[in-house]
Design a protein around this motif. Structure first.
Motif, PDB file in Angstrom:
ATOM      1  N   ARG A 136       1.417 -35.108   2.947  1.00 30.44           N
ATOM      2  CA  ARG A 136       1.721 -33.921   3.758  1.00 30.44           C
ATOM      3  C   ARG A 136       0.634 -33.662   4.787  1.00 30.44           C
ATOM      4  O   ARG A 136      -0.473 -34.162   4.686  1.00 30.44           O
ATOM      5  N   ARG A 137       1.002 -32.855   5.799  1.00 29.64           N
ATOM      6  CA  ARG A 137       0.096 -32.434   6.871  1.00 29.64           C
ATOM      7  C   ARG A 137      -0.330 -33.606   7.756  1.00 29.64           C
ATOM      8  O   ARG A 137      -1.423 -33.634   8.286  1.00 29.64           O
ATOM      9  N   ARG A 138       0.557 -34.593   7.892  1.00 30.06           N
ATOM     10  CA  ARG A 138       0.289 -35.764   8.737  1.00 30.06           C
ATOM     11  C   ARG A 138       1.349 -35.932   9.825  1.00 30.06           C
ATOM     12  O   ARG A 138       1.401 -36.972  10.469  1.00 30.06           O
ATOM     13  N   GLY A 139       2.240 -34.943   9.964  1.00 31.15           N
ATOM     14  CA  GLY A 139       3.277 -35.019  10.989  1.00 31.15           C
ATOM     15  C   GLY A 139       4.544 -35.727  10.560  1.00 31.15           C
ATOM     16  O   GLY A 139       5.459 -35.907  11.363  1.00 31.15           O
ATOM     17  N   ILE A 140       4.641 -36.113   9.303  1.00 33.13           N
ATOM     18  CA  ILE A 140       5.814 -36.847   8.816  1.00 33.13           C
ATOM     19  C   ILE A 140       7.051 -35.951   8.840  1.00 33.13           C
ATOM     20  O   ILE A 140       8.109 -36.363   9.319  1.00 33.13           O
ATOM     21  N   GLY A 141       6.932 -34.722   8.342  1.00 36.05           N
ATOM     22  CA  GLY A 141       8.069 -33.798   8.350  1.00 36.05           C
ATOM     23  C   GLY A 141       8.554 -33.525   9.758  1.00 36.05           C
ATOM     24  O   GLY A 141       9.757 -33.511  10.020  1.00 36.05           O
ATOM     25  N   SER A 152      12.886 -22.007   1.391  1.00 32.21           N
ATOM     26  CA  SER A 152      12.463 -21.084   0.340  1.00 32.21           C
ATOM     27  C   SER A 152      11.398 -20.128   0.855  1.00 32.21           C
ATOM     28  O   SER A 152      10.440 -20.548   1.507  1.00 32.21           O
ATOM     29  N   LEU A 153      11.560 -18.854   0.531  1.00 28.81           N
ATOM     30  CA  LEU A 153      10.541 -17.871   0.897  1.00 28.81           C
ATOM     31  C   LEU A 153       9.239 -18.141   0.154  1.00 28.81           C
ATOM     32  O   LEU A 153       8.177 -17.650   0.554  1.00 28.81           O
ATOM     33  N   GLU A 154       9.310 -18.932  -0.910  1.00 29.79           N
ATOM     34  CA  GLU A 154       8.123 -19.288  -1.689  1.00 29.79           C
ATOM     35  C   GLU A 154       7.354 -20.461  -1.082  1.00 29.79           C
ATOM     36  O   GLU A 154       6.342 -20.887  -1.631  1.00 29.79           O
ATOM     37  N   LYS A 155       7.853 -20.999   0.034  1.00 29.67           N
ATOM     38  CA  LYS A 155       7.190 -22.133   0.691  1.00 29.67           C
ATOM     39  C   LYS A 155       6.887 -21.789   2.153  1.00 29.67           C
ATOM     40  O   LYS A 155       7.539 -22.286   3.077  1.00 29.67           O
ATOM     41  N   PRO A 156       5.892 -20.932   2.372  1.00 30.42           N
ATOM     42  CA  PRO A 156       5.573 -20.522   3.746  1.00 30.42           C
ATOM     43  C   PRO A 156       5.177 -21.681   4.651  1.00 30.42           C
ATOM     44  O   PRO A 156       5.410 -21.629   5.863  1.00 30.42           O
ATOM     45  N   GLU A 157       4.623 -22.752   4.068  1.00 28.77           N
ATOM     46  CA  GLU A 157       4.249 -23.904   4.893  1.00 28.77           C
ATOM     47  C   GLU A 157       5.485 -24.585   5.477  1.00 28.77           C
ATOM     48  O   GLU A 157       5.455 -25.081   6.607  1.00 28.77           O
ATOM     49  N   ALA A 158       6.577 -24.594   4.742  1.00 26.56           N
ATOM     50  CA  ALA A 158       7.825 -25.168   5.256  1.00 26.56           C
ATOM     51  C   ALA A 158       8.395 -24.278   6.358  1.00 26.56           C
ATOM     52  O   ALA A 158       8.829 -24.768   7.406  1.00 26.56           O
ATOM     53  N   ILE A 159       8.387 -22.978   6.133  1.00 27.56           N
ATOM     54  CA  ILE A 159       8.896 -22.051   7.150  1.00 27.56           C
ATOM     55  C   ILE A 159       8.086 -22.196   8.435  1.00 27.56           C
ATOM     56  O   ILE A 159       8.647 -22.216   9.539  1.00 27.56           O
TER      57      ILE A 159
END
Length: 156
Positions: free
Chosen positions: A77-82, A106-113
């Motif tokens: 994660r945090r490498r631009g893959i997403g 998910s509201l529980e995953k602020p990094e995804a939002i």
């Protein structure tokens, strides 16, 4: 890193990554992945030797597309893959006629939002109990640019 269409041989690695990203009660079962690889738009990011780093699955229906899931292995994660996977799916859905794409996060995953916000998605509504009792999601939408203005798409 290479982005390519998912294949049936990718199923075990995809199931493993899904189990790292989602609890058992919300993770897709292996049979669902087999179906989605065959009938939806499924894309993987991998190292040259076919080690899957992450994947995205979505579909198109008329003028709208949707993201089923976007998973990146916790060690990558945090490498631009997403971001790359999301852009690749957007391009493919646009070529299939999508003018907008929807997803739930998910509201529980602020990094995804935050990833989705940076990619141009905007919150529209809260979906209560989307991931099970007491686990809510936010539904986000993005209007796609015309095909000719998307990077890597020739208008000719």
């Amino acid at each position: 890193m290479r982005i390519r269409k998912a294949e049936p041989k990718d199923l075990p690695q995809m199931v493993q990554i899904e189990s790292l990203c989602f609890p058992d009660d919300t993770a897709f079962p292996p049979g669902m992945f087999a179906y989605l690889i065959r009938y939806a738009v499924a894309i993987v990011a991998c190292e040259p030797e076919d080690q899957i780093l992450g994947f995205i699955i979505g579909y198109n229906s008329g003028n709208a597309g949707a993201v089923y899931t976007l998973d990146v292995h916790t060690g990558y994660r945090r490498r631009g893959i997403g971001k790359e996977l999301l852009l690749s799916l957007e391009k493919r859905l646009a070529m299939m006629g999508a003018r907008a794409i929807r997803l739930e996060a998910s509201l529980e995953k602020p990094e995804a939002i935050e990833l989705y916000r940076k990619a141009g998605y905007r919150e529209r509504e809260i979906v209560r109990n989307y991931y099970g009792r007491g686990c809510h999601a936010v539904r986000m939408w993005k209007t796609l640019q015309p095909l000719s203005s998307l990077p890597g798409i020739d208008s000719a």
